[in-house]
Design a protein around this motif. Structure first.
Motif, PDB file in Angstrom:
ATOM      1  N   LEU A 130      -9.493  12.363  -3.517  1.00  0.00           N
ATOM      2  CA  LEU A 130      -8.332  12.879  -4.254  1.00  0.00           C
ATOM      3  C   LEU A 130      -7.930  12.000  -5.443  1.00  0.00           C
ATOM      4  O   LEU A 130      -6.808  12.126  -5.942  1.00  0.00           O
ATOM      5  CB  LEU A 130      -7.134  13.038  -3.305  1.00  0.00           C
ATOM      6  CG  LEU A 130      -7.168  14.265  -2.381  1.00  0.00           C
ATOM      7  CD1 LEU A 130      -5.920  14.296  -1.500  1.00  0.00           C
ATOM      8  CD2 LEU A 130      -7.260  15.563  -3.182  1.00  0.00           C
ATOM      9  N   ALA A 133      -5.572  13.233  -8.505  1.00  0.00           N
ATOM     10  CA  ALA A 133      -4.540  14.211  -8.107  1.00  0.00           C
ATOM     11  C   ALA A 133      -3.230  13.518  -7.735  1.00  0.00           C
ATOM     12  O   ALA A 133      -2.320  14.171  -7.217  1.00  0.00           O
ATOM     13  CB  ALA A 133      -5.042  15.041  -6.928  1.00  0.00           C
ATOM     14  N   LYS A 136       0.237  15.101  -8.811  1.00  0.00           N
ATOM     15  CA  LYS A 136       0.509  16.512  -8.502  1.00  0.00           C
ATOM     16  C   LYS A 136       1.410  16.648  -7.283  1.00  0.00           C
ATOM     17  O   LYS A 136       1.366  15.833  -6.358  1.00  0.00           O
ATOM     18  CB  LYS A 136      -0.797  17.263  -8.272  1.00  0.00           C
ATOM     19  CG  LYS A 136      -1.649  17.378  -9.531  1.00  0.00           C
ATOM     20  CD  LYS A 136      -2.889  18.228  -9.292  1.00  0.00           C
ATOM     21  CE  LYS A 136      -3.686  18.379 -10.590  1.00  0.00           C
ATOM     22  NZ  LYS A 136      -4.894  19.206 -10.403  1.00  0.00           N
ATOM     23  N   ILE A 141      -1.404  22.071  -5.503  1.00  0.00           N
ATOM     24  CA  ILE A 141      -2.794  21.858  -5.090  1.00  0.00           C
ATOM     25  C   ILE A 141      -3.162  22.851  -3.990  1.00  0.00           C
ATOM     26  O   ILE A 141      -2.301  23.486  -3.392  1.00  0.00           O
ATOM     27  CB  ILE A 141      -3.035  20.412  -4.604  1.00  0.00           C
ATOM     28  CG1 ILE A 141      -2.130  20.089  -3.417  1.00  0.00           C
ATOM     29  CG2 ILE A 141      -2.830  19.428  -5.742  1.00  0.00           C
ATOM     30  CD1 ILE A 141      -2.353  18.699  -2.846  1.00  0.00           C
TER      31      ILE A 141
END
Length: 366
Positions: A130, A133, A136, A141
């Motif tokens: 990950l 990410a 986020k 997601i």
């Protein structure tokens, strides 16, 4: 390395409603175990009892030779730190980004500096794929990414026991396959003791070292994967092979009339598949040779099991230097029309201490 979890006579009910009784099993240290059972049999309750969120009516859970429920609350809290839990829905905070979700246990339960927190969080996010990410929110997601974020959070305190509550719930088959591979790889990297609750039969057949089945308020069976996959016990056979014929009905247990009306012949047990291997090809410390349990207990596995493997559990086609042709360490002998690969007596493989000499590796028919 993970620790052994020993459960003895565990019984739980809510008021007058029993959940399960006299559950006894041992989760071997460092191994992957799967717990199966029809919906409503109390699998999630069992996980929450293991970690001490529910108190059983009777019975014990021994972790590092300590009975969890005999400990004072402060010591019980310390033992809980040995656990990491991946909940069904990931249980992420919707208002926090992925980085802060994963960092949360470190900020709550340790005195690490922010630079140390960042180092640990980055390491765990990398383990689950990950990186990138971090900023986020959970709502931005996919479901599979949320599962992996929840798994990263479960790993940040370096637990010795990791519980997975239906990690494949809501995932498509492809994402489930990726998640299963991730679980195998993480077990190899961490050496922790894993317990997975799932309904996915493919996961149960290919991922764990051990399988357990909860049914009708008791533990029907628990043991090595090959033991259950070769079992003819009606409940185990029906559930692990997703069959309608057997004691499990649509609602609960079938009555005598329903069972008597079943005239169909049970289909043969499907072959026992190979267990998933780590991505890097290095065996897990807890991994057993394929077919070992059946050989040791004199059990004939279902036809077609362990196809393409020698009696020791090694692949029958040996690939050398990435090619399908035998290298100088091996010789090919032809018996009849069947090519067979043996260790070259003149090579290092012929050392008396090496388990390979004398083993014959035969190409499966094409």
């Amino acid at each position: 390395m993970g620790v052994e979890v020993r459960v003895e006579g565990l019984t739980k009910s809510f008021g007058r409603q029993p959940v399960w009784a006299d559950v006894t099993l041992t989760l071997p240290a460092g191994e992957i175990s799967v717990l199966l059972g029809p919906s409503g049999t109390g699998k999630s309750v069992f996980l929450k009892t293991l970690v001490g969120l529910f108190t059983p009516d009777r019975g014990s859970v021994h972790i590092e030779e300590q009975d969890l429920f005999a400990l004072p609350e402060r010591k019980r809290y310390e033992v809980r730190k040995l656990f990491g839990v991946l909940f069904q829905d990931g249980a992420l905070f919707g208002s926090m980004n992925i980085y802060d979700n994963v960092a949360f246990p470190l900020r709550e339960h340790t005195r690490k500096s922010e630079s140390q927190v960042r180092q640990v969080v980055t390491e765990k996010l990398e383990m689950v794929g990950l990186i990138g990410a971090e900023e986020k929110l959970p709502g931005q997601i996919s479901g599979g990414m949320r599962k992996r974020a929840g798994l990263a959070r479960a790993l940040v305190l370096d637990p010795q026991i990791i519980l997975f509550d239906e990690p494949d719930s809501g995932l498509d088959p492809v994402r489930t396959a990726y998640l299963n591979q991730l679980i195998i790889d993480l077990n190899q990297q961490t050496g922790a003791t894993f317990l997975i609750v799932t309904h996915d039969i493919n996961t149960a057949r290919t991922v764990p070292d051990n399988i357990g089945l909860l049914y009708h308020g008791h533990l029907a069976m628990f043991g090595p994967r090959e033991m259950l996959l070769s079992s003819t016990e009606p409940v185990v056979r029906q559930f692990l092979n997703a069959q309608r014929i057997g004691p499990i009905g649509m609602a609960e247990e079938k009555d005598a009339t329903e069972l008597a009306a079943e005239t169909g012949v049970l289909p043969p047990l499907p072959p026992i598949p190979q267990q998933l291997a780590p991505s890097n090809g290095v065996p897990r410390e807890a991994e057993r040779p394929l077919g070992q349990w059946c050989r040791e207990h004199g059990v004939t596995p279902p036809p077609g099991s362990f196809a393409g493997l020698s009696s020791s559990g090694r692949p029958s086609l040996v690939v050398v230097n990435g090619e399908g042709n035998p290298g100088p360490e091996f010789v090919v002998r032809v018996r009849g029309s069947s090519p067979q690969l043996q260790a070259n007596p003149g090579s290092d493989r012929a050392d008396p201490e090496d388990p390979w000499p004398g083993e014959v590796h035969q190409w499966p028919d094409r």
